[in-house]
Design an enzyme around this catalytic site. Sequence first.
Site, mmCIF file in Angstrom:
data_model
loop_
_atom_site.group_PDB
_atom_site.id
_atom_site.type_symbol
_atom_site.label_atom_id
_atom_site.label_comp_id
_atom_site.label_asym_id
_atom_site.label_seq_id
_atom_site.Cartn_x
_atom_site.Cartn_y
_atom_site.Cartn_z
ATOM 1 N N PHE A 148 0.779 -1.113 -0.104
ATOM 2 C CA PHE A 148 -0.071 -0.113 -0.103
ATOM 3 C C PHE A 148 0.802 1.398 0.077
ATOM 4 C CE2 PHE A 148 -0.109 2.193 4.211
ATOM 5 C CZ PHE A 148 0.915 1.349 4.931
ATOM 6 N N LYS A 149 2.124 1.229 0.377
ATOM 7 C CA LYS A 149 2.809 2.329 0.208
ATOM 8 C C LYS A 149 3.244 3.016 -0.834
ATOM 9 C CE LYS A 149 5.371 1.632 4.647
ATOM 10 N NZ LYS A 149 4.877 0.317 4.924
ATOM 11 N N ASP A 150 2.828 2.351 -2.056
ATOM 12 C CA ASP A 150 2.719 3.160 -3.415
ATOM 13 C C ASP A 150 1.817 4.420 -3.485
ATOM 14 O OD1 ASP A 150 4.583 1.443 -4.847
ATOM 15 O OD2 ASP A 150 2.867 -0.044 -5.171
ATOM 16 N N LEU A 166 3.729 7.252 -1.509
ATOM 17 C CA LEU A 166 4.995 7.590 -1.913
ATOM 18 C C LEU A 166 4.851 7.984 -3.530
ATOM 19 C CD1 LEU A 166 7.144 5.012 -0.001
ATOM 20 C CD2 LEU A 166 7.365 7.507 0.084
#
Length: 461
Positions: A109-111, A114
């Site tokens: 989920f960090k996409d 970021l």
Amino acid sequence: MLFHSTRGKDSDKTFEEVLMQGLAKDGGLFMPNHWPKIDIEELRHFDNFIDVAKHIVPLFTDSSFSKIEVENLLDKTWHDFDKKDLINIFEIDESISILELFHGPTSAFKDFGLQLAAAFFNKTLQTQNKTAVVFGATSGDTGSAAIDACKEFSLIKSFILIPEGNMSEIQRKQMTTVDKENVFPILANGTFDDCQDIVKKGFKERTFLKDNQYLLAVNSINWVRIIGQICYYFYVSLKINKLSEPLNFSVPTGNFGNVFACYAASKMGMPLSKIVVAVNSNNILDRFFKNNDYSKMQVNETISPSMDISVASNFERLLYDFYLNRDSDLCFNLYSEFPNKSIKINDDLWNKSSNLFMSYSSDDISTYKCMQFYYENFNYIMDPHTAVAADAVKSLRDKLSGKTVILSTAHPAKFPLALKNAGISINNTPKKLSEVLNKKETAKKLSTEDNSIFEYIKEKN
Ligand SMILES: *Cc1c(COP(=O)(O)O)cnc(C)c1O
């Protein structure tokens, strides 16, 4: 909208300043001066993620960018997702759904946060005619999402420290097999904490920077990452019930950025029932929500490595906003002695917790059992981070009313060893993950005990 620090000694900042600075000068975290309100009626007319984001993001960026500029930026921000709508919702039964946030390029989920950060970094650098060095350490998914988000922007060079230890082979190779001139993965001989110390030192001394160059942090305290995450909370609420009924969210939690984004969405008008803060055996948050005891302990390695933390940085934002009613002096005092002295707040303040929060800590054995439970009963394969959140719901279900959304933060194929140990075999590994395993690794090996990392950055910068 301007921003200020939770500790009160860095204020009246524009979005761009907060974006490029990351942490406030007094060591605190930046907060918006007030919570912008979303017109829910208007939001109900939208039916795709980008339109929802276009309604939310500009509320935080108007001190630096016009609405049109931001809308144009958002048309190109999130890329390489394998779902047109970025997310997917898997219904377990009428009351439980799984929100899959892992369809981006790095399968975590960090996409979401970021890619938004990188788009704004690049826009700022272009406008100011400057370049930047991204410098950070990673224990799991942050590094790969940061590298992937920044790799097409030639004004940014990324140097990411990869500690020895617990991350999966795929997680490591997602960083070490990116063959790009502006990407420098560093295999550091040291623990995650050693790497973080080096990063802190780098930010203090800045010896490897050129004139007129930014040094950028990609850790989860940057406000822009929270904005990217607020968007999917509104969007999933829209998809599930048109924002008509409050939902519960169970969030697998490490640094508390994802939980804080949920809280922020509710402050902006999203109907919300309860937030379940789900942690692994690194349980500082569970100890706070159960016993008003926020005390730092040693990190344990678990099968959900991206949640292996000793303190949860973004928790400071909740403490400041929800518990301390934005009293920055009090926040400053509590953090000036932390972690030597643990944080315990006045019981009257702490009692508010149960209005909004529940917490649960799941150890590895119970996480494996939960993965097996969902596999056997629903033919659903989840990764160990997601399983921590699912395990919390399994245990707290009787106390939750209405619908509950379990956030799935990583694709299960990122953690083949955990699946194997749970006796689960996966046959839908995304091509981008299986390919990574066969690519050649090209990381630089460096020591955390001398200046070699800084010298290397200087040479390549
Ligand atoms: C980073 C991460 C988390 C923890 O998110 P926070 O916002 O730090 O609480 C959970 N799961 C996965 C897979 C992650 O990469």
